[in-house]
Design a protein around this motif. Structure first.
Motif, short mmCIF file in Angstrom:
data_model
loop_
_atom_site.label_atom_id
_atom_site.label_comp_id
_atom_site.label_asym_id
_atom_site.label_seq_id
_atom_site.Cartn_x
_atom_site.Cartn_y
_atom_site.Cartn_z
N LEU A 135 0.82 -1.22 0.00
CA LEU A 135 0.00 0.00 0.00
C LEU A 135 0.85 1.26 0.00
O LEU A 135 1.90 1.32 0.63
N SER A 136 0.37 2.26 -0.70
CA SER A 136 0.95 3.61 -0.66
C SER A 136 -0.17 4.62 -0.79
O SER A 136 -1.21 4.34 -1.39
N VAL A 137 0.05 5.79 -0.22
CA VAL A 137 -0.86 6.93 -0.41
C VAL A 137 -0.13 7.94 -1.28
O VAL A 137 1.02 8.29 -1.01
N ILE A 138 -0.78 8.39 -2.34
CA ILE A 138 -0.22 9.43 -3.19
C ILE A 138 -1.28 10.49 -3.44
O ILE A 138 -2.48 10.25 -3.24
N VAL A 140 -3.34 13.24 -5.81
CA VAL A 140 -3.80 13.48 -7.17
C VAL A 140 -3.54 14.93 -7.57
O VAL A 140 -3.75 15.84 -6.77
N THR A 141 -3.08 15.13 -8.81
CA THR A 141 -2.97 16.47 -9.35
C THR A 141 -3.80 16.53 -10.63
O THR A 141 -3.79 15.60 -11.43
N GLY A 142 -4.54 17.61 -10.82
CA GLY A 142 -5.36 17.75 -12.01
C GLY A 142 -6.82 17.40 -11.76
O GLY A 142 -7.20 16.93 -10.69
N ASP A 143 -7.66 17.63 -12.77
CA ASP A 143 -9.11 17.47 -12.59
C ASP A 143 -9.74 16.52 -13.62
O ASP A 143 -10.96 16.52 -13.77
N SER A 144 -8.96 15.69 -14.30
CA SER A 144 -9.55 14.85 -15.34
C SER A 144 -10.40 13.72 -14.79
O SER A 144 -11.14 13.08 -15.53
N MET A 145 -10.29 13.46 -13.46
CA MET A 145 -11.10 12.38 -12.88
C MET A 145 -12.26 12.91 -12.04
O MET A 145 -12.86 12.17 -11.27
N LEU A 146 -12.56 14.20 -12.18
CA LEU A 146 -13.77 14.73 -11.53
C LEU A 146 -15.01 14.05 -12.12
O LEU A 146 -15.05 13.77 -13.31
N PRO A 147 -16.03 13.74 -11.32
CA PRO A 147 -16.17 14.08 -9.90
C PRO A 147 -15.61 13.04 -8.93
O PRO A 147 -15.63 13.25 -7.73
N ALA A 148 -15.10 11.90 -9.44
CA ALA A 148 -14.62 10.85 -8.53
C ALA A 148 -13.42 11.31 -7.73
O ALA A 148 -13.34 11.06 -6.52
N LEU A 149 -12.46 11.98 -8.38
CA LEU A 149 -11.24 12.43 -7.72
C LEU A 149 -10.98 13.88 -8.09
O LEU A 149 -11.10 14.25 -9.26
N ALA A 150 -10.59 14.67 -7.10
CA ALA A 150 -10.31 16.09 -7.33
C ALA A 150 -8.84 16.37 -7.09
O ALA A 150 -8.13 15.59 -6.44
N ASP A 151 -8.38 17.48 -7.62
CA ASP A 151 -7.01 17.92 -7.41
C ASP A 151 -6.73 18.05 -5.91
O ASP A 151 -7.49 18.67 -5.17
N GLY A 152 -5.65 17.42 -5.44
CA GLY A 152 -5.30 17.46 -4.03
C GLY A 152 -5.80 16.30 -3.21
O GLY A 152 -5.42 16.15 -2.04
N ASP A 153 -6.67 15.44 -3.77
CA ASP A 153 -7.14 14.27 -3.04
C ASP A 153 -5.99 13.30 -2.80
O ASP A 153 -5.09 13.14 -3.63
N ASP A 154 -6.02 12.62 -1.65
CA ASP A 154 -5.11 11.50 -1.39
C ASP A 154 -5.80 10.22 -1.83
O ASP A 154 -7.00 10.03 -1.59
N ILE A 155 -5.05 9.32 -2.47
CA ILE A 155 -5.60 8.04 -2.87
C ILE A 155 -4.75 6.91 -2.30
O ILE A 155 -3.54 7.01 -2.21
N LEU A 156 -5.43 5.85 -1.88
CA LEU A 156 -4.77 4.65 -1.36
C LEU A 156 -4.62 3.67 -2.52
O LEU A 156 -5.60 3.27 -3.12
N VAL A 157 -3.38 3.31 -2.82
CA VAL A 157 -3.08 2.48 -3.98
C VAL A 157 -2.48 1.15 -3.50
O VAL A 157 -1.57 1.14 -2.67
N ASP A 158 -3.02 0.05 -4.04
CA ASP A 158 -2.51 -1.29 -3.71
C ASP A 158 -1.68 -1.78 -4.90
O ASP A 158 -2.23 -2.16 -5.93
#
Length: 226
Positions: A135-138, A140-158
């Protein structure tokens, strides 16, 4: 008492909140394949390669899905899943790299851990995590995944949940020198669609899989209330 492989598979699907069509596509089958097997008994038994793939995906023995008994082997004292069950809190490193939800970018720090974020072990189990070491937390930069993910969101990646277990979902992937987060969809013809949730940004309905390295699946996202 003999194990009913259909009931076992149905229970796994419900527990992990998977869907029948997505699992079928992962196996390269028609979308109704797994549902027909579980609900209608057709086919009567899973093909060996399908059973093996599902066992690997759910991280269970093939015997649990109707396969032959496996030879006994010693279990490490600190197996990852047991460690996850025993812990109350897991410290997940936040990596110093950015997954772009825009045109694609990669910071130069190459994933060095900057800090750790605490996650409750029951939450990680609910998300289907087997080995927390992947697991890692990184961020997000940018808005291409709005509305699911916004700029500045942290995501948990497996990173243990990558190309070998690929199914529809949101993934971090590397395309040449760019790291990005996109929605992946398996096409019925075996192709791969790389999609932006925000229609203002580009998607690739028929991506060249040879140029894409899947880093890991996004399991969770958190950020500031907007």
């Amino acid at each position: 008492m003999a194990v009913d492989p259909r009931a076992a598979l149905e229970a796994l699907i419900a527990e992990r909140r998977e869907d029948y069509a997505g699992l079928s596509r992962m196996l390269g089958r028609n979308p109704a394949y797994i549902q027909q097997y579980v609900k209608r008994g057709s086919p009567r038994r899973l093909a060996e390669e399908d059973r093996r793939a599902l066992a690997a995906y759910f991280r269970v023995s093939e015997e649990a899905l109707g396969g032959p008994p496996a030879a006994p082997r010693p279990v490490p004292a600190a197996a990852p899943r047991e460690a996850l069950r025993a812990a109350a809190i897991i410290a997940v490193p936040r990596r110093a790299l950015g997954a772009s939800a825009g045109p694609g970018s990669l910071e130069e720090e190459r994933g060095a851990p900057a800090e750790a974020l605490p996650f409750a072990a029951p939450l990680l189990r609910e998300l289907g995590v087997g080995d927390p070491a992947g697991l890692s937390v990184i961020r997000v930069t940018g808005d291409s995944m709005l509305p699911a993910l916004a700029d500045g969101d942290d995501i948990l990646v497996d990173t243990n949940d990558a190309a070998e277990r690929l199914r529809d979902g949101v993934y971090v992937l590397r395309n040449e020198d760019a790291l990005m987060v996109k929605r992946l969809a398996l096409r019925p013809d075996g192709g791969l669609a790389v999609l932006s949730d925000n229609p203002a940004h580009q998607s690739w309905p028929d991506a060249d899989r040879s140029r894409i390295r899947i880093v890991g699946r996004v399991l969770w996202a958190g950020g500031r209330v907007r």
